[in-house]
Write an enzyme that holds these catalytic residues in place. Sequence first.
Site, PDB file in Angstrom:
ATOM      1  N   TYR A 143     -12.596  -8.675  49.356  1.00 20.97           N
ATOM      2  CA  TYR A 143     -13.922  -8.111  49.970  1.00 20.97           C
ATOM      3  C   TYR A 143     -13.539  -6.640  50.318  1.00 20.97           C
ATOM      4  CZ  TYR A 143     -16.175 -12.674  50.355  1.00 20.97           C
ATOM      5  OH  TYR A 143     -16.700 -13.801  50.348  1.00 20.97           O
ATOM      6  N   LYS A 194      -5.056 -20.380  44.738  1.00 20.34           N
ATOM      7  CA  LYS A 194      -5.003 -20.530  43.363  1.00 20.34           C
ATOM      8  C   LYS A 194      -4.061 -19.960  42.492  1.00 20.34           C
ATOM      9  CE  LYS A 194      -8.122 -21.970  40.225  1.00 20.34           C
ATOM     10  NZ  LYS A 194      -8.384 -23.031  40.017  1.00 20.34           N
ATOM     11  N   ASP A 226     -10.037 -24.843  44.007  1.00 21.75           N
ATOM     12  CA  ASP A 226     -11.131 -25.890  43.548  1.00 21.75           C
ATOM     13  C   ASP A 226     -10.685 -27.381  44.046  1.00 21.75           C
ATOM     14  OD1 ASP A 226      -8.647 -25.590  42.090  1.00 21.75           O
ATOM     15  OD2 ASP A 226      -9.496 -26.108  40.415  1.00 21.75           O
ATOM     16  N   ASP A 250     -14.235 -17.903  53.229  1.00 29.17           N
ATOM     17  CA  ASP A 250     -15.926 -17.776  53.304  1.00 29.17           C
ATOM     18  C   ASP A 250     -16.644 -18.942  52.859  1.00 29.17           C
ATOM     19  OD1 ASP A 250     -18.401 -16.494  53.809  1.00 29.17           O
ATOM     20  OD2 ASP A 250     -18.164 -14.972  52.324  1.00 29.17           O
ATOM     21  N   ASP A 254     -17.843 -22.567  55.256  1.00 20.11           N
ATOM     22  CA  ASP A 254     -19.380 -22.967  55.587  1.00 20.11           C
ATOM     23  C   ASP A 254     -19.403 -24.470  54.992  1.00 20.11           C
ATOM     24  OD1 ASP A 254     -20.138 -20.723  56.578  1.00 20.11           O
ATOM     25  OD2 ASP A 254     -21.471 -20.147  54.737  1.00 20.11           O
TER      26      ASP A 254
END
Length: 361
Positions: A143, A194, A226, A250, A254
């Site tokens: 980000y 990852k 994943d 992020d 959620d």
Amino acid sequence: MTKQYRITLLPGDGIGPEIMAVAVNVLEAVGQQFGLTFELTEALIGGAAIDATGGPLPDETLATCKASDAVLLAAIGGYKWDSLPNDIRPERGLLGLRAGLELFANLRPAQILPQLIDASSLKREVVDGVDIMVVRELTGGIYFGQPKGIFATESGEKRGVNTMVYSESEIDRIGRVAFETAQKRNKRLCSVDKANVLEVSQLWRDRMIQLSADYPDVELTHMYVDNAAMQLVRNPKQFDTIVTGNLFGDILSDAAAMLTGSIGMLPSASLGASGPGVFEPVHGSAPDIAGQDKANPLAQVLSAAMMLRYGLNEPEASDRIEQAVLKVLDQGYRTGDIWSEGCTAVGCKAMGDALLKALAA
Ligand code: NAD
């Protein structure tokens, strides 16, 4: 001997002042029981600050926050300010606060309360007993990494670029918060990355392994993002504390939060290296129900409990608040957002009264 803490209260907009009033009463009640005195200072943020001063984060608010031991925030925003330009919208106040206090660690718990288990969209046997803390890096990664932007290439085609970047020091500081958080919980930390594809993740994994030497009481495991997404909905009970970067966090925080099914119940914490943390509900200012005594104050109250645990290191007082929340739910009290057949419907204030009774018992 009483201990004294300086707390900045940021009630903000919409339902913010209503739910903050409940949390303040709860804090004061629990403070009396544990010999804690709270010096409370209210300051402006978001739309309320725009109306009063022209900007969403007055200098005075940031200075007051910096001078306190912890910041308890409710929520900001509302229809009234929706058409303002981006740089003076209420949300800018939040971003400014996070940057100003250098809050790089976001703690998002997802705990299934037995009384609300049917609010989850997953099967009872999958979610029963889930108690996860996601520790997300908040100020680095893709980000913020450079270069970023949309650039024209020589052929005239546009190219969008973002860069996922983490330095060792950025990984170490979020890693330490995560190991220390796991120490306060069930001492199991799963680092999500990852590393099979991304070099930045290889460095992340290397540093987590190095850091683990300083926390021999915490069991460290690793999982690709994943797989973590899949495991969160397949078998969420396997997780205790998760640590991950900004982008992965992020999304996963959620997903983990939604295992619980009820937005009015979810608190969060944002922490820096030193200085005060900010403790706030995950939900927004709910302008559709503001001023109607319909808001669920429990996420705000649980944010105050997180403040005691992670901001002020007062775990017993924090436990006491969490037990009171369980007790009022056991007694069947529900605000509209979590109401189900057979429960007693209450408003925000009555839920607050029930909490005070539960604390006094
Ligand atoms: P929201 O979380 O405010 O509301 C979503 C839905 O959940 C609404 O129907 C609302 O009534 C309900 N809800 C939320 N909290 C509740 C509670 N405590 N009790 C009962 N019901 C509750 O999200 P939104 O509608 O997308 O956004 C409304 C405003 O809040 C916007 O201005 C947005 O920018 C702002 N917002 C602020 C924050 C924050 O302060 N951190 C976070 C998200 C959204």
